[in-house]
Design a protein around this motif. Sequence first.
Motif, mmCIF file in Angstrom:
data_model
loop_
_atom_site.group_PDB
_atom_site.id
_atom_site.type_symbol
_atom_site.label_atom_id
_atom_site.label_comp_id
_atom_site.label_asym_id
_atom_site.label_seq_id
_atom_site.Cartn_x
_atom_site.Cartn_y
_atom_site.Cartn_z
ATOM 1 N N TYR A 43 0.907 -1.221 0.048
ATOM 2 C CA TYR A 43 -0.002 0.098 0.008
ATOM 3 C C TYR A 43 0.900 1.344 -0.026
ATOM 4 O O TYR A 43 0.535 2.145 1.028
ATOM 5 N N ILE A 54 -8.588 -3.481 -8.337
ATOM 6 C CA ILE A 54 -9.436 -4.716 -8.085
ATOM 7 C C ILE A 54 -10.513 -4.848 -7.583
ATOM 8 O O ILE A 54 -11.332 -5.512 -8.213
ATOM 9 N N TYR A 60 -13.369 -9.995 -8.995
ATOM 10 C CA TYR A 60 -13.425 -9.724 -7.481
ATOM 11 C C TYR A 60 -14.676 -9.495 -6.825
ATOM 12 O O TYR A 60 -15.255 -8.239 -6.728
ATOM 13 N N GLY A 165 -14.546 -5.440 4.109
ATOM 14 C CA GLY A 165 -13.710 -5.782 3.055
ATOM 15 C C GLY A 165 -12.980 -7.113 2.978
ATOM 16 O O GLY A 165 -12.163 -7.535 2.729
ATOM 17 N N SER A 166 -13.081 -7.581 4.286
ATOM 18 C CA SER A 166 -12.272 -8.756 4.720
ATOM 19 C C SER A 166 -11.114 -8.747 5.049
ATOM 20 O O SER A 166 -10.145 -9.457 4.736
ATOM 21 N N SER A 167 -10.493 -7.392 5.440
ATOM 22 C CA SER A 167 -9.176 -7.302 5.707
ATOM 23 C C SER A 167 -8.771 -7.904 6.811
ATOM 24 O O SER A 167 -7.681 -8.405 6.887
ATOM 25 N N ASN A 170 -6.357 -11.152 6.286
ATOM 26 C CA ASN A 170 -4.681 -11.237 6.305
ATOM 27 C C ASN A 170 -4.172 -11.516 7.333
ATOM 28 O O ASN A 170 -3.022 -12.036 7.677
ATOM 29 N N TYR A 210 -8.421 -13.833 -7.246
ATOM 30 C CA TYR A 210 -7.055 -13.261 -6.850
ATOM 31 C C TYR A 210 -6.182 -13.698 -8.282
ATOM 32 O O TYR A 210 -4.929 -13.489 -8.022
ATOM 33 N N THR A 217 -4.505 -7.841 -10.363
ATOM 34 C CA THR A 217 -3.827 -8.257 -9.249
ATOM 35 C C THR A 217 -2.412 -8.619 -9.279
ATOM 36 O O THR A 217 -1.758 -8.567 -8.399
ATOM 37 N N PHE A 220 -0.593 -5.471 -8.644
ATOM 38 C CA PHE A 220 -0.909 -5.124 -7.339
ATOM 39 C C PHE A 220 0.283 -5.882 -6.710
ATOM 40 O O PHE A 220 0.912 -5.420 -5.874
ATOM 41 N N MET A 256 -0.914 -15.495 -1.727
ATOM 42 C CA MET A 256 -0.471 -14.986 -2.971
ATOM 43 C C MET A 256 1.152 -14.792 -2.606
ATOM 44 O O MET A 256 1.637 -14.840 -1.686
ATOM 45 N N GLU A 288 1.086 -12.580 0.733
ATOM 46 C CA GLU A 288 -0.240 -12.275 1.475
ATOM 47 C C GLU A 288 -1.004 -13.789 1.579
ATOM 48 O O GLU A 288 -0.986 -14.557 0.945
ATOM 49 N N SER A 290 -5.049 -14.830 2.518
ATOM 50 C CA SER A 290 -6.330 -14.198 2.866
ATOM 51 C C SER A 290 -7.476 -15.219 3.334
ATOM 52 O O SER A 290 -7.706 -15.926 2.411
HETATM 53 C C1 AVJ Z 1 -7.712 -5.761 1.214
HETATM 54 C C2 AVJ Z 1 -6.920 -7.949 2.363
HETATM 55 C C3 AVJ Z 1 -9.243 -7.791 1.839
HETATM 56 O O1 AVJ Z 1 -7.640 -10.203 0.768
HETATM 57 O O2 AVJ Z 1 -9.146 -9.670 -0.698
HETATM 58 C C4 AVJ Z 1 -7.058 -8.109 -3.034
HETATM 59 C C5 AVJ Z 1 -6.537 -7.790 -0.566
HETATM 60 N N1 AVJ Z 1 -5.136 -9.073 -2.340
HETATM 61 N N2 AVJ Z 1 -6.312 -9.055 -4.092
HETATM 62 C C6 AVJ Z 1 -8.328 -9.500 -0.194
HETATM 63 C C7 AVJ Z 1 -6.289 -8.366 -2.063
HETATM 64 C C8 AVJ Z 1 -5.340 -9.314 -3.616
HETATM 65 C C9 AVJ Z 1 -7.755 -8.060 0.047
HETATM 66 N N3 AVJ Z 1 -7.910 -7.190 1.208
#
Ligand code: AVJ
Length: 332
Positions: A43, A54, A60, A165-167, A170, A210, A217, A220, A256, A288, A290
């Motif tokens: 970020y 995305i 998505y 957003g389901s953050s 992570n 993803y 993506t 990203f 990821m 990452e 998720s």
């Molecule tokens: C922001 C963590 C919710 O996990 O879906 C989106 C980040 N990574 N595509 C997720 C993300 C690749 C996203 N979050």
Amino acid sequence: MTSEIKLLQLFDWDSPGEKARLREELAAGLLQPQASIAPKFFYDALGSRLFEAITELPEYYPTRTEAAIFDEHLPEIRRILGADFSLVDLGCGSCAKAGKLFHAGLLPARYVAVDISVDFLRDSLQNLKRELPAIDMMGLGLDFTDELRLPDELPLERRMFFYPGSSIGNFSPPEARAFLKRLAGQMDATGGLLIGVDLIKDKAVLDAAYDDALGVTAAFNRNLLRHVNARLDADFAIGDWRHVAFYNEADARIEMHLEARRGVDVSWPDDTTRRTRHFAAGERIHTENSYKYSPAGFETLLSEAGFTDIRMWTDPRAWFALFFARQGSTRT
Ligand code: AVJ
């Protein structure tokens, strides 16, 4: 009522202390047998924009599914939140989700927007303040995964934490539980948590979300290397790294990775010298996780973290869930 927003920067990528800490963190991750770099490095300003892109991709589904759940249940959510509350938006990004709620009549007394991407936060919040001058707004540049420090002037009563957003995905489930516990510690029984959670579903749907056809993506993911180069003076050749993303069903998580297309050496500065690591062709850097949950699994997590009065809304396909829970104040 002020037309100005306050911006409190408690995290500065470029301060010498922070830089040294980030370099150590980078070295620790890169020197593990299975190399990793933390997702917060996605970020920078460009990364935040790529994430916004995305959310518009056909594959998505989380963002638009969550938005549909909000649209469907807005009156009930508004009733639950009540009046005169503070909305604390964790990882607000463009502040678009909060803005949509405000325009739909869900109006907080004050809005605290928290994000690690400080410059992006400033711009986003200034735009929002222009649209909605009546709401008291404050920006907080902060890595809240590290430590959630809220300004003393924010009343303890009716703090509503907004974590869409389901953050939360992570974090690993034990980390998520610990984080939610810390959140519960930042509110009293008049406060609550409104949180979006992506649900376990068919692997093909998750894989596509993803690894989109347009390659946004992938951009990203690879932008993380560009950011690490720019911030910490590493020398990743972006073209040497391939985006890899897949749903790991055993662990209920998207992973990821960045995979070396050929043998490559990477170096980055230390206090005194440069450190290096060789990656063989096909070796990966994990960037990452998720995590995906079942409704019952996430409800358990919330109650273990000290929340009660848990409600959940979902979409017709049960792809995404929105939870509201109150802090269980009877704990000692
Ligand atoms: C922001 C963590 C919710 O996990 O879906 C989106 C980040 N990574 N595509 C997720 C993300 C690749 C996203 N979050």
